[in-house]
Motif scaffolding. Structure first.
Motif, PDB file in Angstrom:
ATOM      1  N   CYS A 134     -40.845   3.277  36.406  1.00  0.00           N
ATOM      2  CA  CYS A 134     -41.290   3.785  35.109  1.00  0.00           C
ATOM      3  C   CYS A 134     -42.799   4.025  35.054  1.00  0.00           C
ATOM      4  CB  CYS A 134     -40.885   2.794  34.018  1.00  0.00           C
ATOM      5  SG  CYS A 134     -41.435   3.282  32.368  1.00  0.00           S
ATOM      6  N   LEU A 135     -43.174   5.274  34.850  1.00  0.00           N
ATOM      7  CA  LEU A 135     -44.590   5.636  34.768  1.00  0.00           C
ATOM      8  C   LEU A 135     -45.216   5.095  33.490  1.00  0.00           C
ATOM      9  CD1 LEU A 135     -46.863   7.305  36.163  1.00  0.00           C
ATOM     10  CD2 LEU A 135     -46.101   9.263  34.790  1.00  0.00           C
ATOM     11  N   GLY A 136     -44.435   5.008  32.428  1.00  0.00           N
ATOM     12  CA  GLY A 136     -44.975   4.604  31.130  1.00  0.00           C
ATOM     13  C   GLY A 136     -44.829   3.134  30.809  1.00  0.00           C
ATOM     14  N   ARG A 137     -44.613   2.296  31.820  1.00  0.00           N
ATOM     15  CA  ARG A 137     -44.351   0.873  31.555  1.00  0.00           C
ATOM     16  C   ARG A 137     -45.532   0.166  30.891  1.00  0.00           C
ATOM     17  NH1 ARG A 137     -45.270   1.707  36.870  1.00  0.00           N
ATOM     18  NH2 ARG A 137     -46.681   0.331  38.022  1.00  0.00           N
ATOM     19  N   HIS A 138     -46.764   0.546  31.227  1.00  0.00           N
ATOM     20  CA  HIS A 138     -47.919  -0.125  30.615  1.00  0.00           C
ATOM     21  C   HIS A 138     -47.996   0.201  29.117  1.00  0.00           C
ATOM     22  CE1 HIS A 138     -49.069  -1.143  34.640  1.00  0.00           C
ATOM     23  NE2 HIS A 138     -49.237   0.123  34.980  1.00  0.00           N
ATOM     24  N   LEU A 139     -47.726   1.453  28.771  1.00  0.00           N
ATOM     25  CA  LEU A 139     -47.712   1.842  27.363  1.00  0.00           C
ATOM     26  C   LEU A 139     -46.561   1.161  26.643  1.00  0.00           C
ATOM     27  CD1 LEU A 139     -48.774   3.537  25.024  1.00  0.00           C
ATOM     28  CD2 LEU A 139     -47.383   5.451  25.867  1.00  0.00           C
ATOM     29  N   ALA A 140     -45.393   1.087  27.264  1.00  0.00           N
ATOM     30  CA  ALA A 140     -44.240   0.444  26.636  1.00  0.00           C
ATOM     31  C   ALA A 140     -44.530  -1.026  26.351  1.00  0.00           C
ATOM     32  CB  ALA A 140     -43.013   0.578  27.537  1.00  0.00           C
ATOM     33  N   ARG A 141     -45.190  -1.702  27.270  1.00  0.00           N
ATOM     34  CA  ARG A 141     -45.533  -3.115  27.052  1.00  0.00           C
ATOM     35  C   ARG A 141     -46.424  -3.272  25.820  1.00  0.00           C
ATOM     36  NH1 ARG A 141     -46.372  -3.463  33.243  1.00  0.00           N
ATOM     37  NH2 ARG A 141     -44.657  -4.766  33.981  1.00  0.00           N
ATOM     38  N   VAL A 142     -47.413  -2.390  25.688  1.00  0.00           N
ATOM     39  CA  VAL A 142     -48.313  -2.453  24.535  1.00  0.00           C
ATOM     40  C   VAL A 142     -47.536  -2.206  23.250  1.00  0.00           C
ATOM     41  CG1 VAL A 142     -50.245  -1.299  23.379  1.00  0.00           C
ATOM     42  CG2 VAL A 142     -50.385  -1.809  25.823  1.00  0.00           C
ATOM     43  N   GLU A 143     -46.722  -1.162  23.235  1.00  0.00           N
ATOM     44  CA  GLU A 143     -45.960  -0.825  22.030  1.00  0.00           C
ATOM     45  C   GLU A 143     -45.051  -1.979  21.612  1.00  0.00           C
ATOM     46  OE1 GLU A 143     -44.383   3.291  21.455  1.00  0.00           O
ATOM     47  OE2 GLU A 143     -44.913   3.480  23.572  1.00  0.00           O
ATOM     48  N   LEU A 144     -44.300  -2.514  22.545  1.00  0.00           N
ATOM     49  CA  LEU A 144     -43.351  -3.565  22.204  1.00  0.00           C
ATOM     50  C   LEU A 144     -44.063  -4.816  21.695  1.00  0.00           C
ATOM     51  CD1 LEU A 144     -40.880  -3.132  25.191  1.00  0.00           C
ATOM     52  CD2 LEU A 144     -40.363  -2.751  22.773  1.00  0.00           C
ATOM     53  N   ARG A 145     -45.118  -5.200  22.367  1.00  0.00           N
ATOM     54  CA  ARG A 145     -45.864  -6.391  21.934  1.00  0.00           C
ATOM     55  C   ARG A 145     -46.409  -6.214  20.522  1.00  0.00           C
ATOM     56  NH1 ARG A 145     -51.110  -6.987  22.062  1.00  0.00           N
ATOM     57  NH2 ARG A 145     -51.443  -5.373  23.667  1.00  0.00           N
ATOM     58  N   VAL A 146     -47.025  -5.076  20.265  1.00  0.00           N
ATOM     59  CA  VAL A 146     -47.631  -4.836  18.954  1.00  0.00           C
ATOM     60  C   VAL A 146     -46.562  -4.683  17.879  1.00  0.00           C
ATOM     61  CG1 VAL A 146     -49.044  -3.238  17.604  1.00  0.00           C
ATOM     62  CG2 VAL A 146     -49.725  -3.845  19.943  1.00  0.00           C
ATOM     63  N   MET A 147     -45.480  -3.953  18.158  1.00  0.00           N
ATOM     64  CA  MET A 147     -44.412  -3.776  17.173  1.00  0.00           C
ATOM     65  C   MET A 147     -43.813  -5.117  16.758  1.00  0.00           C
ATOM     66  SD  MET A 147     -42.504  -0.376  18.703  1.00  0.00           S
ATOM     67  CE  MET A 147     -41.233  -0.299  17.428  1.00  0.00           C
ATOM     68  N   LEU A 148     -43.621  -6.011  17.712  1.00  0.00           N
ATOM     69  CA  LEU A 148     -43.057  -7.320  17.396  1.00  0.00           C
ATOM     70  C   LEU A 148     -44.063  -8.192  16.660  1.00  0.00           C
ATOM     71  CD1 LEU A 148     -41.193  -7.946  20.760  1.00  0.00           C
ATOM     72  CD2 LEU A 148     -40.139  -7.472  18.541  1.00  0.00           C
ATOM     73  N   GLU A 149     -45.307  -8.172  17.083  1.00  0.00           N
ATOM     74  CA  GLU A 149     -46.343  -8.973  16.424  1.00  0.00           C
ATOM     75  C   GLU A 149     -46.493  -8.568  14.963  1.00  0.00           C
ATOM     76  OE1 GLU A 149     -51.130  -9.973  16.862  1.00  0.00           O
ATOM     77  OE2 GLU A 149     -50.070  -8.926  18.486  1.00  0.00           O
ATOM     78  N   GLU A 150     -46.539  -7.270  14.702  1.00  0.00           N
ATOM     79  CA  GLU A 150     -46.722  -6.801  13.323  1.00  0.00           C
ATOM     80  C   GLU A 150     -45.491  -7.079  12.473  1.00  0.00           C
ATOM     81  OE1 GLU A 150     -49.440  -5.678  11.878  1.00  0.00           O
ATOM     82  OE2 GLU A 150     -50.567  -5.946  13.732  1.00  0.00           O
ATOM     83  N   LEU A 151     -44.303  -6.959  13.050  1.00  0.00           N
ATOM     84  CA  LEU A 151     -43.077  -7.250  12.301  1.00  0.00           C
ATOM     85  C   LEU A 151     -43.025  -8.721  11.902  1.00  0.00           C
ATOM     86  CD1 LEU A 151     -40.216  -6.403  11.310  1.00  0.00           C
ATOM     87  CD2 LEU A 151     -39.384  -7.093  13.567  1.00  0.00           C
ATOM     88  N   LEU A 152     -43.305  -9.609  12.832  1.00  0.00           N
ATOM     89  CA  LEU A 152     -43.250 -11.039  12.541  1.00  0.00           C
ATOM     90  C   LEU A 152     -44.304 -11.447  11.516  1.00  0.00           C
ATOM     91  CD1 LEU A 152     -42.711 -12.317  16.193  1.00  0.00           C
ATOM     92  CD2 LEU A 152     -41.052 -12.456  14.324  1.00  0.00           C
ATOM     93  N   SER A 153     -45.419 -10.737  11.490  1.00  0.00           N
ATOM     94  CA  SER A 153     -46.467 -11.030  10.511  1.00  0.00           C
ATOM     95  C   SER A 153     -46.112 -10.495   9.125  1.00  0.00           C
ATOM     96  CB  SER A 153     -47.791 -10.415  10.982  1.00  0.00           C
ATOM     97  OG  SER A 153     -48.796 -10.576  10.012  1.00  0.00           O
ATOM     98  N   ALA A 154     -45.573  -9.277   9.080  1.00  0.00           N
ATOM     99  CA  ALA A 154     -45.307  -8.634   7.788  1.00  0.00           C
ATOM    100  C   ALA A 154     -44.055  -9.168   7.105  1.00  0.00           C
ATOM    101  CB  ALA A 154     -45.185  -7.128   7.981  1.00  0.00           C
ATOM    102  N   LEU A 155     -43.022  -9.502   7.908  1.00  0.00           N
ATOM    103  CA  LEU A 155     -41.743  -9.954   7.347  1.00  0.00           C
ATOM    104  C   LEU A 155     -41.361 -11.288   7.986  1.00  0.00           C
ATOM    105  CD1 LEU A 155     -39.773  -6.562   7.630  1.00  0.00           C
ATOM    106  CD2 LEU A 155     -41.172  -7.361   5.708  1.00  0.00           C
ATOM    107  N   PRO A 156     -42.105 -12.349   7.680  1.00  0.00           N
ATOM    108  CA  PRO A 156     -41.916 -13.615   8.405  1.00  0.00           C
ATOM    109  C   PRO A 156     -40.538 -14.241   8.233  1.00  0.00           C
ATOM    110  CG  PRO A 156     -43.365 -13.917   6.503  1.00  0.00           C
ATOM    111  CD  PRO A 156     -43.179 -12.446   6.665  1.00  0.00           C
ATOM    112  N   ASP A 157     -39.832 -13.929   7.144  1.00  0.00           N
ATOM    113  CA  ASP A 157     -38.531 -14.569   6.929  1.00  0.00           C
ATOM    114  C   ASP A 157     -37.374 -13.578   7.001  1.00  0.00           C
ATOM    115  OD1 ASP A 157     -39.092 -13.204   4.584  1.00  0.00           O
ATOM    116  OD2 ASP A 157     -38.250 -14.756   3.278  1.00  0.00           O
ATOM    117  N   PHE A 158     -37.544 -12.472   7.721  1.00  0.00           N
ATOM    118  CA  PHE A 158     -36.430 -11.515   7.792  1.00  0.00           C
ATOM    119  C   PHE A 158     -35.232 -12.165   8.482  1.00  0.00           C
ATOM    120  CE2 PHE A 158     -38.442 -10.638  11.922  1.00  0.00           C
ATOM    121  CZ  PHE A 158     -37.352 -10.470  12.775  1.00  0.00           C
TER     122      PHE A 158
END
Length: 411
Positions: A359-383
């Protein structure tokens, strides 16, 4: 029965695995929930086996065998008709996407031309944009108190990011996001073909614009790049761009949905990563090992050969089940189990692929996934899942989750 490397199977001992392989169709929705249980049974009995489905193919489930195929482009071509990743753009079946469906020197020239857009440094530079999109999307969700996180979140962010990498303007990214989601959400072949034609025409317009006025973006690089002294034709470029968008959108969206489901199913794990955002990077890596978004890709045999003791003929189609390889008992102890603290194996996991098509885009995918999860857990802590919600996994070329109906406390 687990066959140790070099063991000769007892006659008749692998009847069940071979029977399962003969009827295995990765595109059958019924396989999704028990996909890795089924693949594990096949792998332990016959890591290379023939399926009679989809006009016939060879199912490869073992780590050593999949890695051998991925690292031998002289025997196994990335171009395969009607099977694997390229099947996501069936409306352009006749064209050959240079980056995805060629091998060896031709592929290497394309990879060298595009790799500057996917380095770790360039991926890191996208973090601020990814975080801004996540926050904007989540701010719209918070007052609702409930949503399907797949269509409302995980599918919203990645197409905008890959649109930015391609060089699309902000409104064009929004158009791309809307139409690419409509294409893959289409319920009938006719609907998919209609959306696909509009989508392809849009990309063709972008390609022609870059040919006339190239910029410093990925799409311009694709349009102007040459391999073996020739630039790609329009059909090749449209198909390659479609696959580039699919790789940037579908895999990241489905990986994020699978990650969210993992956190919903394991409250202790969720508490750990919520309390320490530094754990999200290893969390993502273990997720990609255990549940890679790219579940299966194809190869074509280019010369009579053998694999895992099975004779193969020129033209045979192979289906590589990457997630099965990452659970292979020969290399991964408790490979079926998600372990945040898993020690690195001598054999690297194949969740990002292997060989020249890794995968050529693995470094970008790692950034996206980490940030998407971090922001979700912060914004909706009790989902949490909505009462009586039924969560259905998907399996095919891509592994994901059909829907994640959740609710949370309004603020």
């Amino acid at each position: 029965m687990v066959l140790n490397t070099g063991d000769a199977p007892t006659p008749g001992a692998d009847t069940e695995p071979r029977a399962l392989a003969r009827g295995f169709n990765h595109l059958d929705p019924a396989i999704a929930e028990r996909a890795y249980e089924t693949l594990g049974t096949i792998r332990r009995g016959c890591p290379v086996a023939r399926s009679g489905e989809l006009e016939g193919f060879v199912l490869v489930t073992g780590y050593d065998e999949i890695r051998e195929v991925a690292q031998a482009p002289d025997r196994f071509s990335a171009y395969v008709d009607g099977l694997g990743a390229a099947a996501v753009v069936t409306e352009m079946r006749e064209a050959v996407a240079p980056m995805f469906e060629t091998d060896e020197e031709h592929h290497h020239q394309w990879r060298r031309a595009l790799m500057d857009f996917f380095t770790p440094a360039v991926a890191a530079a996208q973090e601020q944009y990814v975080r801004a999109i996540c926050r904007e999307t989540l701010q719209e969700l918070i007052p609702r108190g409930a949503a399907d996180l797949v269509c409302s979140y995980t599918q919203q962010v990645p197409p905008l990011v890959i649109g930015r990498v391609l060089g699309l303007a902000e409104l064009e990214r929004a158009w791309l996001s809307e139409h690419v989601r409509a294409l893959y959400d289409a319920e009938t072949l006719t609907e998919a073909q209609q959306v696909g034609r509009v989508y392809a025409d849009f990309l063709l317009g972008q390609i022609r614009e870059r040919r006339s006025h190239p910029a410093r973006d990925l799409l311009s690089c694709m349009v102007t790049a040459e391999a073996d002294g020739h630039a790609a034709g329009e059909d090749e470029l449209v198909k390659m761009t479609m696959l580039m968008v699919a790789a940037g959108h579908l895999t990241t969206a489905d990986s994020c949905a699978t990650a969210i489901l993992q956190l919903l199913d394991d409250s202790a794990l969720r508490e750990r990563v919520t309390g320490d955002a530094g754990l999200l990077a290893p969390f993502v890596e273990e997720l990609v090992r255990c549940e890679p978004a790219v579940a299966a890709t194809g190869r074509t045999v280019t010369a009579d050969t053998q694999l895992g003791g099975m004779p193969l003929s020129t033209g045979d189609r192979l289906l590589l089940a990457w997630g099965s390889a990452n659970r292979d008992e020969r290399h991964f102890a408790d490979g079926e189990v998600f372990r945040l603290d898993r020690e690195r194996s001598r054999a690297p996991h194949l969740g990002w692929g292997a060989g020249e098509h890794r995968c050529l885009g693995r470094h970008l995918a790692r950034v996206e996934l980490r940030v998407m999860l971090e922001e979700l857990l912060s914004a909706l802590p009790d989902f949490r899942l909505q009462p009586d919600a039924t969560v259905r996994r998907t399996f095919g070329v891509i592994r994901g989750v059909a829907a994640l109906p959740v609710r949370w406390s309004r603020r």
